[in-house]
Design a protein around this motif. Structure first.
Motif, PDB file in Angstrom:
ATOM      1  N   UNK A   1       0.862  -1.186   0.000  1.00 45.20           N
ATOM      2  CA  UNK A   1       0.000   0.000   0.000  1.00 45.20           C
ATOM      3  C   UNK A   1       0.890   1.224   0.000  1.00 45.20           C
ATOM      4  N   UNK A   2       0.645   2.120  -0.964  1.00 42.64           N
ATOM      5  CA  UNK A   2       1.378   3.373  -1.021  1.00 42.64           C
ATOM      6  C   UNK A   2       0.536   4.359  -1.824  1.00 42.64           C
ATOM      7  N   UNK A   3       0.055   5.368  -1.188  1.00 48.08           N
ATOM      8  CA  UNK A   3      -0.853   6.316  -1.838  1.00 48.08           C
ATOM      9  C   UNK A   3      -0.138   7.587  -2.291  1.00 48.08           C
ATOM     10  N   UNK A   4       0.980   7.428  -2.937  1.00 46.32           N
ATOM     11  CA  UNK A   4       1.686   8.581  -3.498  1.00 46.32           C
ATOM     12  C   UNK A   4       1.023   8.912  -4.836  1.00 46.32           C
TER      13      UNK A   4
ATOM     14  N   UNK B   1       5.198  -7.719  -4.947  1.00 46.29           N
ATOM     15  CA  UNK B   1       4.665  -6.828  -3.924  1.00 46.29           C
ATOM     16  C   UNK B   1       5.477  -6.923  -2.643  1.00 46.29           C
ATOM     17  N   UNK B   2       5.805  -5.771  -2.072  1.00 49.39           N
ATOM     18  CA  UNK B   2       6.574  -5.715  -0.831  1.00 49.39           C
ATOM     19  C   UNK B   2       5.616  -5.693   0.354  1.00 49.39           C
ATOM     20  N   UNK B   3       5.706  -6.705   1.190  1.00 43.85           N
ATOM     21  CA  UNK B   3       4.980  -6.761   2.458  1.00 43.85           C
ATOM     22  C   UNK B   3       6.006  -6.499   3.553  1.00 43.85           C
ATOM     23  N   UNK B   4       5.909  -5.350   4.208  1.00 43.17           N
ATOM     24  CA  UNK B   4       6.844  -4.984   5.266  1.00 43.17           C
ATOM     25  C   UNK B   4       6.050  -4.691   6.536  1.00 43.17           C
ATOM     26  N   UNK B   5       5.916  -5.710   7.375  1.00 41.92           N
ATOM     27  CA  UNK B   5       5.160  -5.607   8.622  1.00 41.92           C
ATOM     28  C   UNK B   5       3.721  -5.132   8.369  1.00 41.92           C
ATOM     29  N   UNK B   6       3.099  -5.726   7.366  1.00 44.11           N
ATOM     30  CA  UNK B   6       1.705  -5.405   7.040  1.00 44.11           C
ATOM     31  C   UNK B   6       0.812  -6.229   7.950  1.00 44.11           C
ATOM     32  N   UNK B   7      -0.073  -5.561   8.671  1.00 46.76           N
ATOM     33  CA  UNK B   7      -0.913  -6.242   9.659  1.00 46.76           C
ATOM     34  C   UNK B   7      -2.367  -6.310   9.224  1.00 46.76           C
ATOM     35  N   UNK B   8      -2.957  -7.457   9.549  1.00 47.64           N
ATOM     36  CA  UNK B   8      -4.366  -7.715   9.279  1.00 47.64           C
ATOM     37  C   UNK B   8      -5.012  -8.239  10.554  1.00 47.64           C
TER      38      UNK B   8
ATOM     39  N   UNK C   1      -7.217  -5.090   6.589  1.00 44.56           N
ATOM     40  CA  UNK C   1      -5.870  -4.520   6.632  1.00 44.56           C
ATOM     41  C   UNK C   1      -5.843  -3.324   7.567  1.00 44.56           C
ATOM     42  N   UNK C   2      -4.808  -3.268   8.399  1.00 44.03           N
ATOM     43  CA  UNK C   2      -4.623  -2.136   9.307  1.00 44.03           C
ATOM     44  C   UNK C   2      -3.709  -1.134   8.609  1.00 44.03           C
ATOM     45  N   UNK C   3      -4.281  -0.037   8.161  1.00 44.42           N
ATOM     46  CA  UNK C   3      -3.568   0.983   7.398  1.00 44.42           C
ATOM     47  C   UNK C   3      -2.491   1.646   8.246  1.00 44.42           C
ATOM     48  N   UNK C   4      -1.279   1.771   7.692  1.00 44.62           N
ATOM     49  CA  UNK C   4      -0.174   2.419   8.389  1.00 44.62           C
ATOM     50  C   UNK C   4      -0.244   3.934   8.152  1.00 44.62           C
ATOM     51  N   UNK C   5       0.045   4.732   9.148  1.00 49.43           N
ATOM     52  CA  UNK C   5       0.081   6.188   8.942  1.00 49.43           C
ATOM     53  C   UNK C   5       1.104   6.601   7.876  1.00 49.43           C
ATOM     54  N   UNK C   6       2.185   5.844   7.734  1.00 55.11           N
ATOM     55  CA  UNK C   6       3.230   6.186   6.767  1.00 55.11           C
ATOM     56  C   UNK C   6       2.834   5.906   5.317  1.00 55.11           C
ATOM     57  N   UNK C   7       1.671   5.325   5.080  1.00 56.16           N
ATOM     58  CA  UNK C   7       1.258   4.968   3.721  1.00 56.16           C
ATOM     59  C   UNK C   7       0.792   6.168   2.907  1.00 56.16           C
TER      60      UNK C   7
ATOM     61  N   UNK D   1      -2.097   7.275   2.772  1.00 52.57           N
ATOM     62  CA  UNK D   1      -3.421   6.968   2.259  1.00 52.57           C
ATOM     63  C   UNK D   1      -4.493   7.620   3.133  1.00 52.57           C
ATOM     64  N   UNK D   2      -5.645   7.940   2.531  1.00 55.93           N
ATOM     65  CA  UNK D   2      -6.738   8.481   3.342  1.00 55.93           C
ATOM     66  C   UNK D   2      -7.324   7.401   4.257  1.00 55.93           C
ATOM     67  N   UNK D   3      -7.889   7.828   5.383  1.00 62.47           N
ATOM     68  CA  UNK D   3      -8.499   6.884   6.332  1.00 62.47           C
ATOM     69  C   UNK D   3      -9.661   6.115   5.714  1.00 62.47           C
ATOM     70  N   UNK D   4     -10.172   6.602   4.603  1.00 66.64           N
ATOM     71  CA  UNK D   4     -11.318   5.961   3.963  1.00 66.64           C
ATOM     72  C   UNK D   4     -10.922   4.724   3.144  1.00 66.64           C
ATOM     73  N   UNK D   5      -9.623   4.548   2.877  1.00 72.45           N
ATOM     74  CA  UNK D   5      -9.177   3.373   2.125  1.00 72.45           C
ATOM     75  C   UNK D   5      -9.383   2.124   2.970  1.00 72.45           C
ATOM     76  N   UNK D   6     -10.095   1.166   2.428  1.00 76.78           N
ATOM     77  CA  UNK D   6     -10.345  -0.104   3.117  1.00 76.78           C
ATOM     78  C   UNK D   6      -9.854  -1.243   2.237  1.00 76.78           C
ATOM     79  N   UNK D   7      -9.056  -2.107   2.823  1.00 75.15           N
ATOM     80  CA  UNK D   7      -8.605  -3.320   2.136  1.00 75.15           C
ATOM     81  C   UNK D   7      -9.123  -4.480   2.959  1.00 75.15           C
TER      82      UNK D   7
END
Length: 161
Positions: A93-96, A121-128, A137-143, A145-151
């Motif tokens: 996940x990367x919302x650039x 795909x790079x999975x780096x400590x991605x939590x579910x 998916x628990x969205x990381x603040x560093x992504x 991405x908006x809080x509305x993104x749901x995976x």
């Protein structure tokens, strides 16, 4: 007589012991994407042996990954392993914004020449975590991405229109 009684008591103790079984892990199994951000089909397979496989495909692209998982509290954390095949890599996940994301490609093998449109795909400590019957998916603040993104993944495939 004492030996017979002692033998009988020992036998009863032995047969009454039950081997405690570990409960099945609620994360293990095949999970399917549930959202249509981009028309695609995504499968996340979480294996009993602490490994996982990820596959996603759309019109003219394909994404794969594999790695290891571990339990962290009530969540599962995924980390990819290295690939021995040449692919371009991309974060899970990367919302650039697209305009600012034009950087040099990161490759699985330095200076290799990837073939096709398959990304690793790079999975780096991605939590579910599990919510009801879904894998969320628990969205990381560093992504970025908006809080509305749901995976969200489910155990059953969505109906494709």
């Amino acid at each position: 007589m004492k030996i017979q009684v002692l033998s009988f008591v020992s036998f009863l103790c032995f047969i009454s012991c039950k081997k405690s079984e570990t409960p099945p892990n609620k994360f293990v199994g095949v999970w399917y994407d549930t959202e249509y951000i981009i028309p695609s089909k995504t499968i996340l397979k979480i294996n009993k042996d602490s490994s996982f496989d990820y596959q996603s495909a759309g019109c003219q692209w394909r994404v794969i990954s594999k790695g290891k998982w571990k339990m962290v509290g009530d969540s599962i954390e995924l980390n990819n392993t290295k690939s021995d095949t040449c692919y371009k890599m991309s974060p899970f996940v990367n919302c650039i914004p697209f305009e600012t994301s034009k950087k040099k490609d990161i490759l699985t093998i330095p200076n290799c020449n990837p073939k096709g449109d398959t990304y690793f795909l790079i999975f780096a400590k991605e939590r579910f975590y599990i919510k009801n019957d879904s894998l969320v998916y628990k969205l990381k603040p560093s992504s970025n991405c908006p809080d509305t993104l749901k995976i969200i993944f489910a155990k059953t495939q969505k109906i494709r229109k």
